[in-house]
Design a protein around this motif. Structure first.
Motif, PDB file in Angstrom:
ATOM      1  N   ALA A 132      45.167  77.717  59.740  1.00 30.61           N
ATOM      2  CA  ALA A 132      44.993  78.583  58.596  1.00 30.61           C
ATOM      3  C   ALA A 132      44.322  77.905  57.763  1.00 30.61           C
ATOM      4  O   ALA A 132      43.427  78.500  56.830  1.00 30.61           O
ATOM      5  CB  ALA A 132      46.337  79.209  58.302  1.00 30.61           C
ATOM      6  N   ARG A 133      44.589  76.790  57.245  1.00 32.88           N
ATOM      7  CA  ARG A 133      44.198  75.960  56.021  1.00 32.88           C
ATOM      8  C   ARG A 133      42.896  75.521  56.447  1.00 32.88           C
ATOM      9  O   ARG A 133      41.999  75.777  55.565  1.00 32.88           O
ATOM     10  CB  ARG A 133      44.759  74.633  55.718  1.00 32.88           C
ATOM     11  N   SER A 134      42.499  75.357  57.622  1.00 30.25           N
ATOM     12  CA  SER A 134      40.852  75.225  58.025  1.00 30.25           C
ATOM     13  C   SER A 134      39.949  76.154  57.863  1.00 30.25           C
ATOM     14  O   SER A 134      39.072  76.153  57.365  1.00 30.25           O
ATOM     15  CB  SER A 134      40.839  74.589  59.590  1.00 30.25           C
ATOM     16  N   LEU A 135      40.560  77.427  58.158  1.00 26.86           N
ATOM     17  CA  LEU A 135      39.836  78.630  58.140  1.00 26.86           C
ATOM     18  C   LEU A 135      39.687  78.954  56.494  1.00 26.86           C
ATOM     19  O   LEU A 135      38.366  79.303  56.012  1.00 26.86           O
ATOM     20  CB  LEU A 135      40.516  79.822  58.692  1.00 26.86           C
ATOM     21  N   LEU A 136      40.490  78.697  55.662  1.00 26.75           N
ATOM     22  CA  LEU A 136      40.645  78.911  54.350  1.00 26.75           C
ATOM     23  C   LEU A 136      39.523  77.903  53.564  1.00 26.75           C
ATOM     24  O   LEU A 136      38.628  78.253  52.588  1.00 26.75           O
ATOM     25  CB  LEU A 136      41.988  78.805  53.549  1.00 26.75           C
ATOM     26  N   GLN A 137      39.475  76.448  53.996  1.00 33.02           N
ATOM     27  CA  GLN A 137      38.687  75.583  53.383  1.00 33.02           C
ATOM     28  C   GLN A 137      37.565  75.258  54.210  1.00 33.02           C
ATOM     29  O   GLN A 137      36.876  74.145  53.976  1.00 33.02           O
ATOM     30  CB  GLN A 137      39.480  74.349  53.319  1.00 33.02           C
ATOM     31  N   LYS A 145      35.458  71.691  58.194  1.00 29.19           N
ATOM     32  CA  LYS A 145      34.671  72.773  58.941  1.00 29.19           C
ATOM     33  C   LYS A 145      34.242  71.937  60.134  1.00 29.19           C
ATOM     34  O   LYS A 145      33.967  72.692  61.185  1.00 29.19           O
ATOM     35  CB  LYS A 145      33.323  72.636  57.943  1.00 29.19           C
ATOM     36  N   HIS A 146      34.017  70.721  60.237  1.00 25.36           N
ATOM     37  CA  HIS A 146      33.986  69.698  61.444  1.00 25.36           C
ATOM     38  C   HIS A 146      34.923  69.989  62.418  1.00 25.36           C
ATOM     39  O   HIS A 146      34.875  70.225  63.525  1.00 25.36           O
ATOM     40  CB  HIS A 146      33.706  68.456  60.990  1.00 25.36           C
ATOM     41  N   PHE A 147      36.168  70.236  61.990  1.00 28.26           N
ATOM     42  CA  PHE A 147      37.281  70.205  62.641  1.00 28.26           C
ATOM     43  C   PHE A 147      37.201  71.636  63.395  1.00 28.26           C
ATOM     44  O   PHE A 147      37.363  71.675  64.822  1.00 28.26           O
ATOM     45  CB  PHE A 147      38.566  70.140  61.883  1.00 28.26           C
ATOM     46  N   GLY A 159      38.720  81.472  65.706  1.00 25.07           N
ATOM     47  CA  GLY A 159      39.342  82.000  64.574  1.00 25.07           C
ATOM     48  C   GLY A 159      40.846  81.504  64.977  1.00 25.07           C
ATOM     49  O   GLY A 159      41.174  80.683  66.103  1.00 25.07           O
ATOM     50  N   LEU A 160      42.183  81.987  64.437  1.00 23.65           N
ATOM     51  CA  LEU A 160      43.639  81.518  64.662  1.00 23.65           C
ATOM     52  C   LEU A 160      43.901  82.223  65.781  1.00 23.65           C
ATOM     53  O   LEU A 160      44.439  81.748  66.688  1.00 23.65           O
ATOM     54  CB  LEU A 160      44.234  81.614  63.311  1.00 23.65           C
TER      55      LEU A 160
END
Length: 319
Positions: A132-137, A145-147, A159-160
């Motif tokens: 969720a943090r990766s989608l937000l940032q 983004k790379h992750f 997505g999640l």
């Protein structure tokens, strides 16, 4: 040919002074230490950033530490086995006794097993929070983004929980992707508006595509036949859970094998010491050497006496 066959059979049927469980256990621990070092270094080199984001870098460091600490102890045990010597728990490994090294290995593996159990217990909540943090940032932090791109490309997910998670995220870089002119008078107004309200769109990143290029925009009208629609949360959770379970199995196996080896080595060391005390108390070993020495001296002295008597007889005859 018969001689070679006989020597080969002798080597196969050879029984050393150490218990067979000690020999096989030492081989298992040596292979495990080599695998732990190679596996942890490979993960740090290949997917080190992913380990940091998923917070598995500490666990991988513990695996590497266990492998490094186990290596000199296992080499010492295998060397003594190869030399046909009885392994003593008080023998020195570099600067520490063998029993102390084995206890340190057991303690470190217990810590690793506890960390694995705690991570397995909270695995799902940690994974969902990280994704969720990766989608937000996604747009603001390049590492996230790379992750996410790596996860979505490799696991073929989006997505999640599903691809619709991207619709409520302001993940699109409007300045870069649309090439807006920063000198435009309407740029500041649109930029402020994008900061105040979340940008809702029906598009997903290109890493959600099934192939190298696809239609990732206007999914409501164009459909989702070109993208992966399943979420990444379940896939990432399964991979992390399997990895942690494998580490936990290795930690528990090393703890059991090291404990069994320590007990057996102490028993056979005590048995050897007891046997030596018994021989000394009975005087068997020293008396045997003393008897053999006296016998050898007696043979030599008797032979010299016989030679002298023969020479005397010859001299008498000559007279």
């Amino acid at each position: 040919m018969e001689r070679l066959t006989h020597n080969f059979n002798d080597r196969i049927n050879y029984k050393g002074p150490n218990h067979p469980i000690i020999v096989w256990g030492a081989c298992f621990l040596w292979v495990t230490s080599m695998f732990a070092i190679a596996w942890s270094l490979a993960l740090f080199y290949c997917v080190g950033d992913v380990l940091v984001i998923l917070r598995l870098d500490l666990m991988n460091s513990v695996v590497l530490l266990c492998g490094i600490i186990m290596m000199p102890t296992n080499v010492h045990i295998l060397y003594m086995i190869s030399q046909g010597e009885l392994i003593d728990h008080k023998s020195k490994v570099i600067c520490c006794p063998l029993w102390l090294c084995m206890i340190c290995i057991i303690i470190i593996n217990i810590l690793g097993a506890v960390l694995c159990a705690l991570r397995i217990r909270t695995c799902w909540s940690k994974i969902t929070g990280i994704l969720a943090r990766s989608l937000l940032q996604y747009r603001s932090a390049p590492k996230y983004k790379h992750f996410m791109d790596s996860v979505q490309w490799n696991l073929r997910c989006c997505g999640l929980n599903s691809y619709k998670d991207w619709f409520s995220r302001d993940w699109y870089d409007k300045i870069r992707d649309y090439e807006w002119d920063p000198n435009d008078e309407n740029f500041n107004k649109l930029n402020q508006h994008s900061k105040q309200e979340a940008h809702v769109t029906d598009s997903v990143p290109l890493s959600c595509c099934k192939s190298g290029s696809c239609i990732a925009n206007y999914l409501t009208e164009m459909g989702t036949s070109f993208i992966n629609v399943r979420g990444c949360g379940t896939h990432v959770h399964r991979i992390v859970l399997v990895t942690l379970a494998g580490h936990l199995f290795v930690f528990v196996s090393v703890i059991l094998v090291e404990t069994i080896l320590l007990i057996l080595i102490k028993k056979q060391s005590k048995g050897k010491a007891r046997l030596e005390k018994t021989r000394i108390s009975r005087g068997g070993e020293y008396n045997v050497k003393h008897i053999m020495t006296v016998r050898d001296n007696f043979d030599v002295s008797s032979g010299s006496v016989q030679m002298d008597s023969d020479e005397d007889e010859i001299d008498d005859d000559a007279d």
